[in-house]
Design a protein around this motif. Structure first.
Motif, PDB file in Angstrom:
ATOM      1  N   GLU A   6       0.827  -1.215   0.000  1.00 41.94           N
ATOM      2  CA  GLU A   6       0.000   0.000   0.000  1.00 41.94           C
ATOM      3  C   GLU A   6       0.857   1.258   0.000  1.00 41.94           C
ATOM      4  O   GLU A   6       0.543   2.225  -0.678  1.00 41.94           O
ATOM      5  N   GLU A   7       1.971   1.199   0.773  1.00 44.73           N
ATOM      6  CA  GLU A   7       2.841   2.370   0.820  1.00 44.73           C
ATOM      7  C   GLU A   7       3.471   2.615  -0.552  1.00 44.73           C
ATOM      8  O   GLU A   7       3.570   3.759  -1.004  1.00 44.73           O
ATOM      9  N   ALA A   8       3.865   1.526  -1.223  1.00 48.37           N
ATOM     10  CA  ALA A   8       4.455   1.674  -2.561  1.00 48.37           C
ATOM     11  C   ALA A   8       3.444   2.311  -3.511  1.00 48.37           C
ATOM     12  O   ALA A   8       3.797   3.177  -4.319  1.00 48.37           O
ATOM     13  N   GLY A   9       2.186   1.907  -3.394  1.00 53.86           N
ATOM     14  CA  GLY A   9       1.142   2.483  -4.238  1.00 53.86           C
ATOM     15  C   GLY A   9       0.952   3.963  -3.957  1.00 53.86           C
ATOM     16  O   GLY A   9       0.780   4.769  -4.876  1.00 53.86           O
ATOM     17  N   LEU A  10       1.023   4.294  -2.665  1.00 50.53           N
ATOM     18  CA  LEU A  10       0.869   5.690  -2.252  1.00 50.53           C
ATOM     19  C   LEU A  10       2.015   6.546  -2.795  1.00 50.53           C
ATOM     20  O   LEU A  10       1.799   7.630  -3.346  1.00 50.53           O
ATOM     21  N   VAL A  11       3.231   6.023  -2.658  1.00 53.14           N
ATOM     22  CA  VAL A  11       4.409   6.764  -3.138  1.00 53.14           C
ATOM     23  C   VAL A  11       4.322   6.953  -4.651  1.00 53.14           C
ATOM     24  O   VAL A  11       4.575   8.047  -5.172  1.00 53.14           O
ATOM     25  N   ALA A  12       3.905   5.897  -5.352  1.00 51.16           N
ATOM     26  CA  ALA A  12       3.769   5.999  -6.812  1.00 51.16           C
ATOM     27  C   ALA A  12       2.744   7.076  -7.173  1.00 51.16           C
ATOM     28  O   ALA A  12       2.959   7.883  -8.081  1.00 51.16           O
ATOM     29  N   GLY A  13       1.623   7.098  -6.427  1.00 50.49           N
ATOM     30  CA  GLY A  13       0.594   8.111  -6.662  1.00 50.49           C
ATOM     31  C   GLY A  13       1.130   9.519  -6.438  1.00 50.49           C
ATOM     32  O   GLY A  13       0.853  10.441  -7.203  1.00 50.49           O
ATOM     33  N   LEU A  14       1.932   9.685  -5.368  1.00 50.21           N
ATOM     34  CA  LEU A  14       2.531  10.992  -5.075  1.00 50.21           C
ATOM     35  C   LEU A  14       3.476  11.405  -6.199  1.00 50.21           C
ATOM     36  O   LEU A  14       3.485  12.551  -6.636  1.00 50.21           O
ATOM     37  N   LYS A  15       4.263  10.440  -6.657  1.00 53.48           N
ATOM     38  CA  LYS A  15       5.235  10.766  -7.721  1.00 53.48           C
ATOM     39  C   LYS A  15       4.533  11.139  -9.025  1.00 53.48           C
ATOM     40  O   LYS A  15       5.041  11.925  -9.807  1.00 53.48           O
ATOM     41  N   GLY A  17       1.808  12.723  -9.009  1.00 50.50           N
ATOM     42  CA  GLY A  17       1.090  13.976  -8.751  1.00 50.50           C
ATOM     43  C   GLY A  17      -0.419  13.798  -8.654  1.00 50.50           C
ATOM     44  O   GLY A  17      -1.183  14.703  -8.976  1.00 50.50           O
ATOM     45  N   GLU A  18      -0.866  12.632  -8.182  1.00 50.46           N
ATOM     46  CA  GLU A  18      -2.309  12.387  -8.117  1.00 50.46           C
ATOM     47  C   GLU A  18      -2.901  12.935  -6.815  1.00 50.46           C
ATOM     48  O   GLU A  18      -2.396  12.679  -5.724  1.00 50.46           O
ATOM     49  N   SER A  53       4.247  23.414   6.037  1.00 52.36           N
ATOM     50  CA  SER A  53       5.522  23.594   5.333  1.00 52.36           C
ATOM     51  C   SER A  53       6.205  22.260   5.077  1.00 52.36           C
ATOM     52  O   SER A  53       6.790  22.046   4.013  1.00 52.36           O
ATOM     53  N   ALA A  54       6.121  21.374   6.069  1.00 53.54           N
ATOM     54  CA  ALA A  54       6.803  20.085   5.941  1.00 53.54           C
ATOM     55  C   ALA A  54       6.179  19.264   4.814  1.00 53.54           C
ATOM     56  O   ALA A  54       6.889  18.669   3.997  1.00 53.54           O
ATOM     57  N   TYR A  55       4.856  19.229   4.749  1.00 57.01           N
ATOM     58  CA  TYR A  55       4.210  18.477   3.664  1.00 57.01           C
ATOM     59  C   TYR A  55       4.546  19.081   2.305  1.00 57.01           C
ATOM     60  O   TYR A  55       4.815  18.350   1.344  1.00 57.01           O
ATOM     61  N   LEU A  56       4.547  20.415   2.223  1.00 58.13           N
ATOM     62  CA  LEU A  56       4.859  21.038   0.931  1.00 58.13           C
ATOM     63  C   LEU A  56       6.295  20.718   0.512  1.00 58.13           C
ATOM     64  O   LEU A  56       6.555  20.417  -0.657  1.00 58.13           O
ATOM     65  N   SER A  57       7.233  20.734   1.480  1.00 58.07           N
ATOM     66  CA  SER A  57       8.617  20.339   1.163  1.00 58.07           C
ATOM     67  C   SER A  57       8.664  18.889   0.700  1.00 58.07           C
ATOM     68  O   SER A  57       9.369  18.547  -0.251  1.00 58.07           O
ATOM     69  N   ALA A  58       7.915  18.046   1.405  1.00 54.80           N
ATOM     70  CA  ALA A  58       7.925  16.620   1.068  1.00 54.80           C
ATOM     71  C   ALA A  58       7.368  16.395  -0.339  1.00 54.80           C
ATOM     72  O   ALA A  58       7.921  15.609  -1.115  1.00 54.80           O
ATOM     73  N   PHE A  59       6.293  17.097  -0.684  1.00 55.09           N
ATOM     74  CA  PHE A  59       5.696  16.915  -2.018  1.00 55.09           C
ATOM     75  C   PHE A  59       6.680  17.355  -3.111  1.00 55.09           C
ATOM     76  O   PHE A  59       6.774  16.733  -4.156  1.00 55.09           O
ATOM     77  N   LYS A  60       7.433  18.429  -2.822  1.00 53.37           N
ATOM     78  CA  LYS A  60       8.428  18.890  -3.802  1.00 53.37           C
ATOM     79  C   LYS A  60       9.565  17.887  -3.957  1.00 53.37           C
ATOM     80  O   LYS A  60      10.144  17.760  -5.023  1.00 53.37           O
ATOM     81  N   ALA A  61       9.884  17.207  -2.849  1.00 55.15           N
ATOM     82  CA  ALA A  61      11.063  16.329  -2.859  1.00 55.15           C
ATOM     83  C   ALA A  61      10.718  14.878  -3.161  1.00 55.15           C
ATOM     84  O   ALA A  61      11.598  14.021  -3.186  1.00 55.15           O
ATOM     85  N   ILE A  62       9.425  14.594  -3.385  1.00 48.70           N
ATOM     86  CA  ILE A  62       9.000  13.179  -3.454  1.00 48.70           C
ATOM     87  C   ILE A  62       9.675  12.422  -4.591  1.00 48.70           C
ATOM     88  O   ILE A  62       9.922  11.213  -4.478  1.00 48.70           O
ATOM     89  N   ALA A  63      10.038  13.114  -5.665  1.00 49.25           N
ATOM     90  CA  ALA A  63      10.713  12.438  -6.783  1.00 49.25           C
ATOM     91  C   ALA A  63      12.009  11.781  -6.311  1.00 49.25           C
ATOM     92  O   ALA A  63      12.405  10.737  -6.823  1.00 49.25           O
TER      93      ALA A  63
ATOM     94  N   ARG B  76      -0.568  23.291  -2.041  1.00 45.29           N
ATOM     95  CA  ARG B  76       0.193  22.467  -2.988  1.00 45.29           C
ATOM     96  C   ARG B  76      -0.208  22.770  -4.432  1.00 45.29           C
ATOM     97  O   ARG B  76       0.638  22.880  -5.318  1.00 45.29           O
ATOM     98  N   ARG B  77      -1.526  22.938  -4.646  1.00 41.73           N
ATOM     99  CA  ARG B  77      -1.984  23.193  -6.018  1.00 41.73           C
ATOM    100  C   ARG B  77      -1.461  24.514  -6.558  1.00 41.73           C
ATOM    101  O   ARG B  77      -1.217  24.650  -7.751  1.00 41.73           O
ATOM    102  N   THR B  78      -1.251  25.492  -5.670  1.00 42.50           N
ATOM    103  CA  THR B  78      -0.779  26.794  -6.153  1.00 42.50           C
ATOM    104  C   THR B  78       0.743  26.897  -6.113  1.00 42.50           C
ATOM    105  O   THR B  78       1.313  27.859  -6.607  1.00 42.50           O
ATOM    106  N   ALA B  79       1.412  25.906  -5.478  1.00 42.36           N
ATOM    107  CA  ALA B  79       2.876  25.950  -5.427  1.00 42.36           C
ATOM    108  C   ALA B  79       3.452  25.642  -6.802  1.00 42.36           C
ATOM    109  O   ALA B  79       2.863  24.877  -7.547  1.00 42.36           O
ATOM    110  N   PRO B  80       4.585  26.261  -7.146  1.00 45.54           N
ATOM    111  CA  PRO B  80       5.193  25.966  -8.438  1.00 45.54           C
ATOM    112  C   PRO B  80       5.610  24.489  -8.522  1.00 45.54           C
ATOM    113  O   PRO B  80       5.988  23.908  -7.506  1.00 45.54           O
ATOM    114  N   GLU B  81       5.495  23.922  -9.694  1.00 46.11           N
ATOM    115  CA  GLU B  81       5.897  22.519  -9.888  1.00 46.11           C
ATOM    116  C   GLU B  81       7.406  22.396  -9.677  1.00 46.11           C
ATOM    117  O   GLU B  81       8.160  23.278 -10.056  1.00 46.11           O
ATOM    118  N   PRO B  82       7.835  21.282  -9.062  1.00 41.76           N
ATOM    119  CA  PRO B  82       9.286  21.081  -8.942  1.00 41.76           C
ATOM    120  C   PRO B  82       9.887  20.826 -10.326  1.00 41.76           C
ATOM    121  O   PRO B  82       9.226  20.285 -11.200  1.00 41.76           O
TER     122      PRO B  82
END
Lengths: 210, 83
Positions: A6-15, A17-18, A53-63, B76-82
């Motif tokens: 399930e975690e792998a599926g979640l990570v794939a979804g995040l990558k 951008g779903e 802030s932490a979640y936004l950083s994480a979403f940017k770094a998820i790749a 997140r939706r308004t943040a610039p794409e990485p």
């Protein structure tokens, strides 16, 4: 195993951008992470800022997330780093003194206070929700630069060197502050937990009878 | 070794980082000084209690407030794409 899948599926979804994955990762881990942030910054508003802030950083770094660590461990570290940054940048209050929580000594080097034994074992105290809350309140009372070190070293069990690097301190400074933080916590527990430990004993004795 | 000195060594003692001579003096003092024995016990108790009170279910029962969840998703939706 199914958790990992399930975690792998979640990570794939995040990558990919779903949207569902972003919402899921906040719902699944957010409560726990908010509590972690709260421990460091000590108030709900700052804790919520840190979580966002932490979640936004994480979403940017998820790749770059390799899956060598678990997702929750990876998120936890981002939250802690973000919280430490928040503490560093928020308006500095005058440095809170810890001296009055440290032991005092007579001229000949003896303790000036007499310490007495506790009647209740630590694990019995920990069974009580009320006493657990008192301990957390005591930790909250420690000044930022002592509390963060106590949390990182004793609660998260990070190494002295790791904490030194994280806070740009020397290893010696980390050791000194940890020692002071534990002494101060010990004093606070004596002040706030000792007076009620008798009643805790009675309650747990009653609970084990009933 | 005085009580004051012993107290300053407690962290290193518990971490197993005292040299042999200091450790021996530390332990000799403990055999003679019940007050330091109790001070050390309180110190260890503080560590133990601290380590045991961040109970996940207790702290996390509340979850994430809905408005915070939606604020994060909106940000997140308004943040610039990485890149």
């Amino acid at each position: 195993m199914s958790d990992l899948i399930e975690e792998a599926g979640l990570v794939a979804g995040l990558k990919r951008g779903e949207e569902w994955a972003f919402e899921a990762v906040i719902r699944i881990y957010g409560g726990r992470l908010l509590a972690v942030a709260r421990r460091y910054v000590r108030n709900d508003d700052d804790a919520q800022d840190v979580l966002q802030s932490a979640y936004l950083s994480a979403f940017k770094a998820i790749a770059g997330f390799e899956g060598t660590a678990q997702l929750c461990t990876w998120l936890h570290r981002i939250v802690v780093n973000t919280a430490l940054m928040k503490i560093r940048t928020r308006r500095r209050r005058p440095e809170e003194a810890i001296d009055d929580l440290l032991p005092t000594f007579l001229e000949d080097g003896h303790h000036s206070e007499q310490f007495s034994t506790w009647t209740t074992p630590a694990d019995a105290l920990l069974e009580q929700r009320e006493t657990r809350q008192i301990v957390r309140n005591c930790i909250d009372q420690l000044p930022d630069n002592y509390r963060t070190i106590l949390l990182l070293r004793d609660i998260e069990e990070r190494s002295t060197q790791e904490v030194a690097d994280l806070l740009t301190l020397t290893a010696t400074a980390v050791k000194v502050r940890l020692h002071r933080a534990r002494q101060a916590l010990s004093t606070l527990l004596r002040r706030e937990l000792r007076p009620i430990e008798g009643s805790a004993t009675i309650q747990s004795a009653a609970a084990s009878k009933g | 070794m005085t009580c004051r000195e012993l107290t300053s060594f407690i962290g290193d003692y518990l971490a197993g980082e005292l040299d042999y001579d200091t450790r021996s003096a530390f332990e000799r003092h403990l055999t003679l000084c019940p007050n330091c024995v109790q001070y050390l016990a309180d110190y260890e108790r503080a560590i133990e209690l601290g380590q045991s009170v961040y109970n996940e279910s207790e702290e996390t029962a509340k979850g994430v407030p809905d408005d915070l969840l939606h604020a994060i998703l909106a940000a997140r939706r308004t943040a610039p794409e990485p890149e």
